[in-house]
Write a protein that holds these residues in place. Structure first.
Motif, short mmCIF file in Angstrom:
data_model
loop_
_atom_site.label_atom_id
_atom_site.label_comp_id
_atom_site.label_asym_id
_atom_site.label_seq_id
_atom_site.Cartn_x
_atom_site.Cartn_y
_atom_site.Cartn_z
N LEU A 143 0.43 -0.87 -0.11
CA LEU A 143 -0.06 0.35 -0.06
C LEU A 143 0.84 1.06 -0.44
O LEU A 143 0.06 2.25 -0.56
CB LEU A 143 -0.73 -0.56 1.42
N PHE A 144 1.83 1.73 0.52
CA PHE A 144 2.92 2.11 0.47
C PHE A 144 4.06 2.47 -0.65
O PHE A 144 4.76 1.66 -0.56
CB PHE A 144 3.99 2.19 1.88
N SER A 145 3.43 3.45 -1.17
CA SER A 145 4.01 3.79 -2.28
C SER A 145 6.51 4.14 -2.13
O SER A 145 5.75 3.50 -3.06
CB SER A 145 3.50 5.07 -3.30
N PHE A 146 6.18 4.59 -0.95
CA PHE A 146 7.89 4.93 -0.58
C PHE A 146 7.98 3.43 -0.29
O PHE A 146 9.25 4.13 -0.09
CB PHE A 146 7.44 6.30 0.25
N HIS B 166 6.53 9.35 8.46
CA HIS B 166 5.43 8.88 8.83
C HIS B 166 5.14 7.86 9.59
O HIS B 166 3.81 8.37 10.23
CB HIS B 166 5.18 7.93 7.24
N SER C 130 4.13 10.29 12.84
CA SER C 130 2.84 11.30 12.47
C SER C 130 1.84 10.78 12.79
O SER C 130 0.76 11.51 12.94
CB SER C 130 2.91 11.68 10.55
N MET D 244 -0.76 12.93 15.81
CA MET D 244 -1.67 12.48 16.05
C MET D 244 -2.83 11.81 17.09
O MET D 244 -3.58 12.17 17.02
CB MET D 244 -2.42 11.96 14.28
N LEU E 198 -5.86 13.75 3.82
CA LEU E 198 -5.32 12.68 4.44
C LEU E 198 -6.65 11.45 3.98
O LEU E 198 -5.77 10.30 3.59
CB LEU E 198 -5.37 12.55 6.01
N HIS F 125 -5.64 7.87 2.23
CA HIS F 125 -5.99 6.52 2.44
C HIS F 125 -6.54 5.85 1.76
O HIS F 125 -6.76 4.69 1.18
CB HIS F 125 -6.22 6.49 3.97
N ALA G 165 -5.03 4.66 -1.96
CA ALA G 165 -4.23 3.63 -1.42
C ALA G 165 -4.93 2.11 -1.06
O ALA G 165 -3.72 1.41 -1.31
CB ALA G 165 -3.45 3.98 -0.02
N VAL H 80 -6.82 1.65 1.69
CA VAL H 80 -7.10 1.11 3.05
C VAL H 80 -8.20 0.53 3.42
O VAL H 80 -8.79 1.46 3.00
CB VAL H 80 -6.35 2.27 4.31
N HIS I 203 -7.44 -3.22 7.80
CA HIS I 203 -5.61 -2.79 8.22
C HIS I 203 -5.89 -1.90 9.42
O HIS I 203 -4.83 -1.35 9.77
CB HIS I 203 -5.40 -1.52 7.43
N PHE I 204 -7.60 -0.96 9.60
CA PHE I 204 -6.76 -0.51 10.79
C PHE I 204 -6.46 -1.29 12.28
O PHE I 204 -6.53 -0.33 13.14
CB PHE I 204 -8.45 0.88 11.32
N VAL J 252 -3.18 -1.95 12.35
CA VAL J 252 -2.14 -0.61 12.87
C VAL J 252 -2.47 -0.72 14.59
O VAL J 252 -1.24 0.01 14.84
CB VAL J 252 -1.86 0.45 11.81
N TYR K 170 -6.72 6.29 19.86
CA TYR K 170 -6.31 5.45 18.95
C TYR K 170 -7.88 5.10 17.95
O TYR K 170 -7.93 5.44 16.59
CB TYR K 170 -5.51 4.44 18.35
N LEU L 196 -9.72 8.38 16.99
CA LEU L 196 -8.77 9.10 15.63
C LEU L 196 -8.82 7.83 14.07
O LEU L 196 -9.86 8.84 13.05
CB LEU L 196 -7.21 9.21 16.09
C1 HEM Z 1 0.01 7.97 5.42
C2 HEM Z 1 -2.05 8.96 9.44
C3 HEM Z 1 -3.95 4.82 9.56
C4 HEM Z 1 -1.08 3.11 5.26
C5 HEM Z 1 -0.74 8.43 6.35
C6 HEM Z 1 0.21 10.30 6.55
C7 HEM Z 1 -0.28 10.20 7.61
C8 HEM Z 1 -1.02 8.76 8.08
C9 HEM Z 1 -0.32 11.51 8.06
C10 HEM Z 1 1.14 10.89 5.27
C11 HEM Z 1 0.32 11.33 4.34
C12 HEM Z 1 0.81 12.33 3.49
O1 HEM Z 1 2.29 12.09 3.30
O2 HEM Z 1 0.17 13.42 3.05
C13 HEM Z 1 -2.17 8.26 9.23
C14 HEM Z 1 -3.05 7.29 10.32
C15 HEM Z 1 -3.64 6.92 10.92
C16 HEM Z 1 -3.66 5.69 9.45
C17 HEM Z 1 -3.74 8.76 11.90
C18 HEM Z 1 -5.18 6.10 12.01
C19 HEM Z 1 -5.68 6.51 12.33
C20 HEM Z 1 -3.79 3.86 8.28
C21 HEM Z 1 -3.92 2.66 7.71
C22 HEM Z 1 -3.15 2.15 6.84
C23 HEM Z 1 -2.76 3.00 6.51
C24 HEM Z 1 -4.55 1.36 9.41
C25 HEM Z 1 -3.11 0.94 6.54
C26 HEM Z 1 -2.54 -0.28 6.20
C27 HEM Z 1 -1.52 4.47 4.57
C28 HEM Z 1 -0.50 4.52 3.27
C29 HEM Z 1 -0.39 5.90 3.31
C30 HEM Z 1 -0.48 7.01 4.30
C31 HEM Z 1 -0.24 3.44 2.41
C32 HEM Z 1 0.41 6.51 1.64
C33 HEM Z 1 1.86 6.86 2.06
C34 HEM Z 1 2.48 7.09 0.42
O3 HEM Z 1 2.55 6.27 -0.67
O4 HEM Z 1 3.04 8.03 0.30
N1 HEM Z 1 -1.23 7.52 6.91
N2 HEM Z 1 -2.46 6.90 8.99
N3 HEM Z 1 -2.55 4.77 6.72
N4 HEM Z 1 -1.01 5.84 5.38
FE1 HEM Z 1 -1.79 6.16 6.85
#
Ligand code: HEM
Ligand code: ISQ
Length: 154
Positions: free
Chosen positions: A43-46, A63, A66, A70, A94, A98, A101, A103, A107-108, A111, A139, A142
């Protein structure tokens, strides 16, 4: 259960104790997510677009940090107002990130478990059931706010 000053302090105090090892905590947090759900790495592009080892990935630390920050802010909102509104913590962008991607709800939960496991191992001397409950609740609120924001986009 009321979320008060004690609950907020359990979250903030342990986070302050962890941040000196931020890079290590961040790496362990990611690794734990992928241990529980290996497919989540895609899921994560980076991570997808990178050939460098995980611990050398520049985006990994920021990341993961963050997410911790949060959840801490969520704890403060809970103590002050008894609720968490995503607008004050995050942005519409935001939720879009997600959603795009791929999500999903499952997944929540992954995490959530990874977050609690990471904290438990980072500050074992502070860890207690009340601390687990406080982080879990912050959590959950949020995550609920973020999921709702994602739902509104679909
Ligand atoms: C990106 C927070 C849950 C997968 C991000 C970013 C933040 C964040 C701050 C960066 C956004 C940006 O670069 O503009 C959170 C918080 C979560 C949460 C606070 C829960 C409350 C999840 C879950 C998944 C997930 C459950 C799945 C496993 C991702 C992915 C990205 C991302 C795939 C994009 C990354 C990329 O490709 O650059 N998230 N996230 N996140 N998050 Fe989460
Ligand atoms: C969710 N969103 C962004 C970054 C993350 C890092 C670790 C675990 C979950 C995450």
């Amino acid at each position: 259960i009321a979320f008060g000053e004690q609950q907020e302090a359990l979250v903030v105090r342990s986070w302050n104790a962890m941040r000196k090892d931020a890079a290590d905590v961040a790496l362990k947090f990611f690794l734990r997510v992928f241990e529980i759900q290996p497919s989540a790495a895609r899921l994560f592009s980076f991570l997808r677009d990178s050939n460098v080892p995980l611990d050398k990935n520049p985006k990994l630390k920021s990341h993961a940090m963050s997410v911790f920050t949060m959840v801490c802010e969520s704890a403060t909102q809970l103590r002050k107002k008894g609720k968490v509104s995503v607008r004050e913590t995050t942005s519409k962008k935001l939720a879009g990130t997600h959603l795009k991607a791929g999500v999903i709800d499952k997944h929540f939960e992954v995490v959530r478990s990874a977050l609690l496991d990471t904290i438990k191992h980072a500050v074992p001397e502070m860890w207690c059931p009340e601390m687990s409950a406080a982080w879990g609740e912050a959590y959950d609120h949020l995550a609920a706010a973020l999921k709702e924001e994602m739902r509104l986009l679909t």
